[in-house]
Design a protein around this motif. Structure first.
Motif, PDB file in Angstrom:
ATOM      1  N   MET A 114       0.829  -1.212   0.000  1.00  0.00           N
ATOM      2  CA  MET A 114       0.000   0.000   0.000  1.00  0.00           C
ATOM      3  C   MET A 114       0.861   1.260   0.000  1.00  0.00           C
ATOM      4  O   MET A 114       0.586   2.236  -0.716  1.00  0.00           O
ATOM      5  CB  MET A 114      -0.916  -0.009   1.219  1.00  0.00           C
ATOM      6  CG  MET A 114      -1.996  -1.060   1.189  1.00  0.00           C
ATOM      7  SD  MET A 114      -3.004  -1.019   2.697  1.00  0.00           S
ATOM      8  CE  MET A 114      -3.712   0.637   2.593  1.00  0.00           C
ATOM      9  N   TYR A 115       1.892   1.232   0.817  1.00  0.00           N
ATOM     10  CA  TYR A 115       2.818   2.357   0.953  1.00  0.00           C
ATOM     11  C   TYR A 115       3.426   2.716  -0.403  1.00  0.00           C
ATOM     12  O   TYR A 115       3.408   3.872  -0.840  1.00  0.00           O
ATOM     13  CB  TYR A 115       3.868   1.924   1.970  1.00  0.00           C
ATOM     14  CG  TYR A 115       5.113   2.732   2.174  1.00  0.00           C
ATOM     15  CD1 TYR A 115       5.133   4.105   2.077  1.00  0.00           C
ATOM     16  CD2 TYR A 115       6.295   2.082   2.545  1.00  0.00           C
ATOM     17  CE1 TYR A 115       6.295   4.823   2.320  1.00  0.00           C
ATOM     18  CE2 TYR A 115       7.453   2.783   2.795  1.00  0.00           C
ATOM     19  CZ  TYR A 115       7.457   4.159   2.671  1.00  0.00           C
ATOM     20  OH  TYR A 115       8.600   4.846   2.914  1.00  0.00           O
ATOM     21  N   GLU A 116       3.923   1.711  -1.112  1.00  0.00           N
ATOM     22  CA  GLU A 116       4.596   1.963  -2.379  1.00  0.00           C
ATOM     23  C   GLU A 116       3.617   2.316  -3.492  1.00  0.00           C
ATOM     24  O   GLU A 116       3.920   3.155  -4.348  1.00  0.00           O
ATOM     25  CB  GLU A 116       5.439   0.751  -2.762  1.00  0.00           C
ATOM     26  CG  GLU A 116       6.609   0.554  -1.814  1.00  0.00           C
ATOM     27  CD  GLU A 116       7.301  -0.781  -1.985  1.00  0.00           C
ATOM     28  OE1 GLU A 116       7.232  -1.340  -3.112  1.00  0.00           O
ATOM     29  OE2 GLU A 116       7.902  -1.277  -1.025  1.00  0.00           O
ATOM     30  N   LEU A 164       0.105  -0.096 -10.318  1.00  0.00           N
ATOM     31  CA  LEU A 164       0.020  -1.555 -10.308  1.00  0.00           C
ATOM     32  C   LEU A 164       1.396  -2.200 -10.423  1.00  0.00           C
ATOM     33  O   LEU A 164       1.640  -3.255  -9.835  1.00  0.00           O
ATOM     34  CB  LEU A 164      -0.884  -2.043 -11.443  1.00  0.00           C
ATOM     35  CG  LEU A 164      -2.378  -1.771 -11.260  1.00  0.00           C
ATOM     36  CD1 LEU A 164      -3.157  -2.307 -12.451  1.00  0.00           C
ATOM     37  CD2 LEU A 164      -2.902  -2.392  -9.971  1.00  0.00           C
ATOM     38  N   ALA A 165       2.297  -1.592 -11.192  1.00  0.00           N
ATOM     39  CA  ALA A 165       3.648  -2.140 -11.308  1.00  0.00           C
ATOM     40  C   ALA A 165       4.341  -2.143  -9.954  1.00  0.00           C
ATOM     41  O   ALA A 165       5.024  -3.110  -9.590  1.00  0.00           O
ATOM     42  CB  ALA A 165       4.455  -1.341 -12.329  1.00  0.00           C
ATOM     43  N   SER A 166       4.161  -1.065  -9.189  1.00  0.00           N
ATOM     44  CA  SER A 166       4.786  -0.994  -7.861  1.00  0.00           C
ATOM     45  C   SER A 166       4.225  -2.073  -6.942  1.00  0.00           C
ATOM     46  O   SER A 166       4.975  -2.750  -6.228  1.00  0.00           O
ATOM     47  CB  SER A 166       4.560   0.392  -7.242  1.00  0.00           C
ATOM     48  OG  SER A 166       5.237   1.387  -7.977  1.00  0.00           O
ATOM     49  N   GLY A 167       2.910  -2.261  -6.949  1.00  0.00           N
ATOM     50  CA  GLY A 167       2.312  -3.284  -6.108  1.00  0.00           C
ATOM     51  C   GLY A 167       2.670  -4.690  -6.548  1.00  0.00           C
ATOM     52  O   GLY A 167       2.921  -5.576  -5.716  1.00  0.00           O
ATOM     53  N   THR A 168       2.718  -4.890  -7.877  1.00  0.00           N
ATOM     54  CA  THR A 168       2.992  -6.234  -8.398  1.00  0.00           C
ATOM     55  C   THR A 168       4.401  -6.694  -8.062  1.00  0.00           C
ATOM     56  O   THR A 168       4.621  -7.839  -7.671  1.00  0.00           O
ATOM     57  CB  THR A 168       2.761  -6.266  -9.921  1.00  0.00           C
ATOM     58  OG1 THR A 168       1.401  -5.920 -10.192  1.00  0.00           O
ATOM     59  CG2 THR A 168       3.065  -7.641 -10.497  1.00  0.00           C
ATOM     60  N   LYS A 169       5.385  -5.800  -8.228  1.00  0.00           N
ATOM     61  CA  LYS A 169       6.755  -6.231  -7.942  1.00  0.00           C
ATOM     62  C   LYS A 169       6.940  -6.520  -6.453  1.00  0.00           C
ATOM     63  O   LYS A 169       7.697  -7.414  -6.078  1.00  0.00           O
ATOM     64  CB  LYS A 169       7.782  -5.218  -8.438  1.00  0.00           C
ATOM     65  CG  LYS A 169       7.842  -3.904  -7.714  1.00  0.00           C
ATOM     66  CD  LYS A 169       8.930  -3.016  -8.306  1.00  0.00           C
ATOM     67  CE  LYS A 169       8.970  -1.655  -7.649  1.00  0.00           C
ATOM     68  NZ  LYS A 169       9.131  -1.699  -6.187  1.00  0.00           N
ATOM     69  N   ILE A 213      10.987   2.394  -7.090  1.00  0.00           N
ATOM     70  CA  ILE A 213       9.741   2.430  -7.848  1.00  0.00           C
ATOM     71  C   ILE A 213       9.835   3.360  -9.056  1.00  0.00           C
ATOM     72  O   ILE A 213      10.642   4.281  -9.103  1.00  0.00           O
ATOM     73  CB  ILE A 213       8.546   2.843  -6.967  1.00  0.00           C
ATOM     74  CG1 ILE A 213       8.799   4.209  -6.317  1.00  0.00           C
ATOM     75  CG2 ILE A 213       8.242   1.784  -5.928  1.00  0.00           C
ATOM     76  CD1 ILE A 213       7.598   4.750  -5.555  1.00  0.00           C
ATOM     77  N   GLU A 214       9.009   3.069 -10.045  1.00  0.00           N
ATOM     78  CA  GLU A 214       8.745   3.902 -11.219  1.00  0.00           C
ATOM     79  C   GLU A 214       9.826   3.852 -12.292  1.00  0.00           C
ATOM     80  O   GLU A 214       9.721   4.565 -13.286  1.00  0.00           O
ATOM     81  CB  GLU A 214       8.487   5.368 -10.831  1.00  0.00           C
ATOM     82  CG  GLU A 214       7.262   5.544  -9.937  1.00  0.00           C
ATOM     83  CD  GLU A 214       6.787   6.980  -9.863  1.00  0.00           C
ATOM     84  OE1 GLU A 214       7.541   7.899 -10.262  1.00  0.00           O
ATOM     85  OE2 GLU A 214       5.658   7.196  -9.407  1.00  0.00           O
ATOM     86  N   ASP A 248      15.834   8.314  -4.011  1.00  0.00           N
ATOM     87  CA  ASP A 248      15.213   7.276  -3.191  1.00  0.00           C
ATOM     88  C   ASP A 248      13.758   7.673  -3.002  1.00  0.00           C
ATOM     89  O   ASP A 248      13.436   8.546  -2.205  1.00  0.00           O
ATOM     90  CB  ASP A 248      15.949   7.181  -1.853  1.00  0.00           C
ATOM     91  CG  ASP A 248      15.380   6.121  -0.938  1.00  0.00           C
ATOM     92  OD1 ASP A 248      14.350   5.527  -1.273  1.00  0.00           O
ATOM     93  OD2 ASP A 248      15.979   5.886   0.130  1.00  0.00           O
ATOM     94  N   ALA A 249      12.862   7.018  -3.736  1.00  0.00           N
ATOM     95  CA  ALA A 249      11.482   7.488  -3.834  1.00  0.00           C
ATOM     96  C   ALA A 249      10.746   7.513  -2.509  1.00  0.00           C
ATOM     97  O   ALA A 249       9.830   8.327  -2.329  1.00  0.00           O
ATOM     98  CB  ALA A 249      10.718   6.627  -4.848  1.00  0.00           C
ATOM     99  N   VAL A 250      11.086   6.646  -1.579  1.00  0.00           N
ATOM    100  CA  VAL A 250      10.359   6.582  -0.307  1.00  0.00           C
ATOM    101  C   VAL A 250      11.263   6.785   0.907  1.00  0.00           C
ATOM    102  O   VAL A 250      10.821   6.605   2.048  1.00  0.00           O
ATOM    103  CB  VAL A 250       9.607   5.236  -0.175  1.00  0.00           C
ATOM    104  CG1 VAL A 250       8.580   5.080  -1.275  1.00  0.00           C
ATOM    105  CG2 VAL A 250      10.574   4.055  -0.161  1.00  0.00           C
ATOM    106  N   GLY A 251      12.512   7.129   0.689  1.00  0.00           N
ATOM    107  CA  GLY A 251      13.422   7.350   1.807  1.00  0.00           C
ATOM    108  C   GLY A 251      13.905   6.076   2.483  1.00  0.00           C
ATOM    109  O   GLY A 251      14.280   6.085   3.659  1.00  0.00           O
ATOM    110  N   ALA A 252      13.947   4.963   1.744  1.00  0.00           N
ATOM    111  CA  ALA A 252      14.323   3.684   2.352  1.00  0.00           C
ATOM    112  C   ALA A 252      15.759   3.676   2.865  1.00  0.00           C
ATOM    113  O   ALA A 252      16.045   3.094   3.918  1.00  0.00           O
ATOM    114  CB  ALA A 252      14.128   2.549   1.344  1.00  0.00           C
TER     115      ALA A 252
END
Length: 431
Positions: A38-40, A50-55, A131-132, A336-340
């Motif tokens: 959900m986060y991604e 959908l690509a982000s969730g699928t991977k 992502i992306e 870093d798209a989400v700050g991981a």
């Protein structure tokens, strides 16, 4: 019933309840992956959702069988370094009697499941950073190497009572600030250096543009689910030894005595501290919720040691450190798209060093093992950085040279969901 029969029944009830305890930690840990998904997806633009969730889901699916085939063996066989102990690893090969429906063994599969979910978590951490723009096949291979090889080595060395980092340096990391979070964050950094930024992230003058995900509410809800799942994660880091005659012998992953109370106090206090620290630093709802992860990761290495008020302070500091580290990476054009890298990698460093700074000299769990020290934690930090960053960088560099790491600019412009052949929100115009 005779007293002996009553005693036997109580002992079996205790054993079954403990086995069920660990069984449900696995189920609760799956919430971590629901949360990451959900986060991604929320942090992605509509055309990439959908690509982000699928991977994220595929990483989970691929790591489970690869962990079964060789990941569990690596953990059991490699505590002494790169030279395997084949006798110790024998129980972890797929053809072992314990690695199947052995009617006399309820526990092995449950512990395997818990460690499998730890492995899946490492891949989910890396997943958000890329992502992306990453290609699906390259991502899945990277995820398997991280979750079923690199992480297993780090856990065998530093998250095992016989691990060489523990027995030589007194390395202490009960909640995996280093062996899960640092490994994942710096593996992701190695990949990001070769992957490059998303199209449109940076201007010609080097300034950064903020690329907003399509659903901040989804991202916040996902982050809260991750926090929920962490209770299963940390519960699986506890081990119970004893029987009716010696009740209450909970230990950490190294065999040192601790309590459920210590974990519960310090998880909640560090989560709250991280949220407040992240919000105080940024006033940004994204970093308020990411601050929860910063906080608990910062306190994780010493969950069995901290006073709750001190866990709050360590978590607060982590909530401030996370966004600062993200800003520094942005200045180096590392997207870093989400700050991981910041949340998991940098706060993982703070978590390890905090134990060395504030708990130096604390006695070890076993005779002959060195006490906690800043030097031991620092050396452990270096090992975690290298075993995360090096394979992430080298493998992604090979993929980059082969032209299979990054999606083309055309695909990025259209949206990676074109590879999924579906739309997340078909009634809306893509943005």
């Amino acid at each position: 019933m005779t007293p002996e029969e009553i005693q036997s029944a109580l002992e079996w009830t205790t054993r079954i309840n403990l086995e069920i305890y660990y069984f449900w930690t696995v189920a609760i840990m799956i919430l971590i992956h629901v949360g990451f998904m959900m986060y991604e997806m929320g942090a992605s633009r509509v055309k990439h959702t959908l690509a982000s969730g699928t991977k994220n889901i595929l990483a989970f699916a691929f790591i489970i069988p690869t962990f079964y085939m060789f990941g569990w063996w690596i953990y059991l066989a490699m505590p002494n370094g790169f030279v395997p102990d084949f006798a110790a690893g024998a129980a972890g090969v797929p053809w072992s009697d314990a690695m199947g429906p052995n009617l006399a063994d309820n526990a092995t599969g449950v512990f395997w499941g818990a460690f499998t979910l730890f492995a899946c978590t490492t891949a989910s951490i890396m997943s958000g950073a890329v992502i992306e723009r990453i290609r699906m096949a390259a991502f899945i291979i990277l995820a398997v190497v991280l979750g079923s090889v690199a992480w297993n080595l780090s856990a065998s060395w530093g998250w095992h009572p016989s691990g060489w980092m523990v027995t030589r340096w007194g390395y202490h990391d009960v909640g995996a600030s280093g062996v899960v979070h640092m490994i994942s964050g710096f593996f992701a950094l190695g990949v990001l250096i070769n992957l490059g930024p998303r199209v449109g992230k940076y201007n010609a003058d080097g300034s950064a543009n903020r690329i907003q995900g399509h659903s901040l509410p989804m991202t916040k809800a996902g982050l809260m689910l991750i926090v929920t799942g962490f209770f299963g994660f940390f519960a699986a880091c506890l081990i119970y030894f004893g029987d009716l005659a010696t009740p209450g012998q909970w230990t950490n992953i190294y065999g040192g005595q601790t309590t459920l109370s210590a974990f519960c106090f310090n998880i909640l206090m560090s989560v709250a501290g991280g949220m407040i620290g992240g919000y105080a630093k940024t006033r940004d709802p994204f970093w308020m919720m990411s601050g929860a992860l910063c906080g608990v990761i910062s306190a994780a290495a010493g969950l069995d040691l901290w006073d709750p008020s001190f866990a709050f302070c360590i978590g607060f500091a982590g909530g401030v450190i996370g966004p600062i580290a993200a800003g520094i990476l942005d200045r180096f054009k590392i997207d870093d798209a989400v700050g991981a890298v910041s949340v998991h990698g940098v706060c993982g460093i703070w978590g390890l060093l905090a134990v060395g700074i504030f708990m130096g000299g604390y006695p070890s769990h076993a005779e002959g093992v060195p006490p906690i020290s800043f030097g031991g934690q620092f050396m452990g930090m270096l090992v975690m950085f290298l075993i995360g960053f090096v394979p992430g960088y080298v493998l992604s560099y090979i993929f980059k040279v082969c032209g299979i790491l990054r999606a083309s600019e055309g695909v990025q412009h259209i949206g990676l969901d074109v590879e999924i052949q579906n739309d997340a929100y078909p009634e809306q115009i893509k943005s």
